[in-house]
Design an enzyme around this catalytic site. Structure first.
Site, PDB file in Angstrom:
ATOM      1  N   GLU A   1      37.608  22.295   6.382  1.00  0.00           N
ATOM      2  CA  GLU A   1      37.623  23.773   6.357  1.00  0.00           C
ATOM      3  C   GLU A   1      38.801  24.280   5.512  1.00  0.00           C
ATOM      4  OE1 GLU A   1      37.258  25.492  10.243  1.00  0.00           O
ATOM      5  OE2 GLU A   1      35.931  23.918  10.968  1.00  0.00           O
TER       6      GLU A   1
ATOM      7  N   GLU B   1      37.581  21.285  18.064  1.00  0.00           N
ATOM      8  CA  GLU B   1      38.774  21.921  18.650  1.00  0.00           C
ATOM      9  C   GLU B   1      38.905  21.743  20.171  1.00  0.00           C
ATOM     10  OE1 GLU B   1      39.260  25.947  17.112  1.00  0.00           O
ATOM     11  OE2 GLU B   1      38.327  25.364  15.231  1.00  0.00           O
TER      12      GLU B   1
END
Ligand code: G3I
Length: 356
Positions: A263, A158
């Site tokens: 995820e 991220e």
């Protein structure tokens, strides 16, 4: 009047116990093949240490259905490297040992993510060289510890914002944009056999982030920076169009790198009215969305299919779980770890070979 009140209470309890026994089409998995047996690519699960240690139903379902495992939290910076000269591997080693006993691949999550830095990192003092040495020592101590046991790593997680720019972080501030490339090079030096991923979310909205990530990946490949794959988290809302999901996966695959849906969970509550109630129709819509996601993934070249990992196992251990009845229901297994229509839809898609 009293008897009417008692009758109402009795009927309410009866209906809720029936619902509890078979909420939203949940059923036992016994009569179904397992995910790992029927899917032509690795299927993983992000495991929380508390559930892993305390719940045998959870552990058994993990080893029964999955052939890949990611530690939800215990391989993050603050869990493994809580102070400058201390590394704590106990919890992570427990999960790795379980994976080895059950012939499961381990995916390491995540070496660098600014959101989970322990306080000491923010207080660290030093020049650019000292910060690069901190980064190198962190990464290489961990990757060397797990060498030969952890097949792959989310090296950086991220790093890009919605606008496709690098997020503010201590690494960007102290080292500069090259911190990402350095992280990959340090990890590769420590374990040349490990597969190294850049992991992020939001690709499926086809905004600026996915273009920035693909440009970085292509630049790294061109310059020989050791990157092997892209992790697409896929924390998606039920309402998101299948076409966007498929397009984003195809774009990631266009880099020629491995693609990991890292995820996966499909929120049925997101973008819904505040007081939310799950029902059979939402469970069926969620099943269709899981099937569409898995089928879109299986359409990329087989050589690039690193696998799909669900973020958490059942609705009760989902990171979206909330106190009280207003839960989300994002997983393929319900709050009692029974398979939901989403599980059956994925199995059916491959059982009848429709998933190809
Ligand atoms: O272990 C401590 C416990 O000792 C303490 O009492 C408790 C209350 O403060 O906190 C516990 O740590 C929490 C940890 O989860 C373990 O439960 C942290 O506060 C909490 O921030 C942490 O949240 C995790 C989050 O990442 C941040 O690391 C979630 O469980 C986890 O599902 C979530 O996962 C992320 C991926 O790593 C990256 N992609 C997004 C995804 C969802 O946010």
């Amino acid at each position: 009047m009293k008897y009417l009140f008692l009758a109402v209470i009795f009927l309410f309890n009866l209906s809720s116990s029936i619902a509890q026994n078979n909420p939203y089409g949940a059923s036992d998995a016994q009569d179904q093949p397992t995910l790992k047996a029927i899917l032509p690519f690795p299927i993983g699960v992000a495991v929380g240490i508390r559930h892993f240690r305390n719940n045998p139903v959870y552990r058994n379902l993990v080893k029964e259905q999955f052939n890949s495992i990611t530690a939800e939290n215990v391989m993050k910076f603050k869990a493994l490297h809580p102070s400058e000269h201390t590394f704590t591997f106990k919890s992570a080693d427990e999960i790795v040992a379980f994976a080895q006993e059950n012939n499961m691949r381990v995916h390491g999550h995540t070496l660098i993510w600014s959101k989970v830095n322990p306080p000491w990192v923010k207080e660290f003092k030093g020049d650019k060289t000292a910060w690069k040495n901190l980064l190198k020592n962190h990464i290489q101590t961990i990757v060397k510890h797990f060498k030969g046991k952890v097949r792959s790593w989310d090296v950086v997680n991220e790093a890009y914002n919605d606008g496709g720019k690098l997020k503010e972080s201590i690494w960007l501030e102290k080292i500069g944009p090259e911190y990402i490339e350095l992280a990959f090079r340090y990890a590769h030096e420590a374990d040349p056999d490990a597969l190294l991923f850049y992991n992020d979310y939001g690709h499926e909205y086809l905004g600026k982030r996915i273009y920035a990530i693909i440009n970085m990946a292509k630049d790294f490949k061109k310059r020989g920076v050791p990157i092997h794959g892209l992790g697409m988290q896929m924390h998606i809302p039920l309402r998101l169009e299948d076409t966007k999901i498929r397009r984003s996966i195809e774009m990631a695959a266009s880099t020629g790198l491995l693609v990991h849906l890292s995820e996966v969970e499909i929120s049925v509550k997101h973008q819904m009215p505040k007081v939310f109630r799950m029902d059979d129709q939402l469970a069926r819509q969620q099943a269709d969305k899981y099937k569409a996601l898995f089928k879109a993934y299986s359409s990329i070249p087989k050589s690039q299919q690193f696998g799909i990992t669900t973020w958490n196992l059942g609705d009760a251990d989902s990171f979206r779980n909330s106190k009280g009845p207003n839960h989300d229901h994002p997983m393929m297994f319900d709050r009692q770890y029974r398979p939901k229509p989403a599980f059956k839809a994925v199995i059916e898609a491959w059982k009848s070979n429709k998933g190809q």
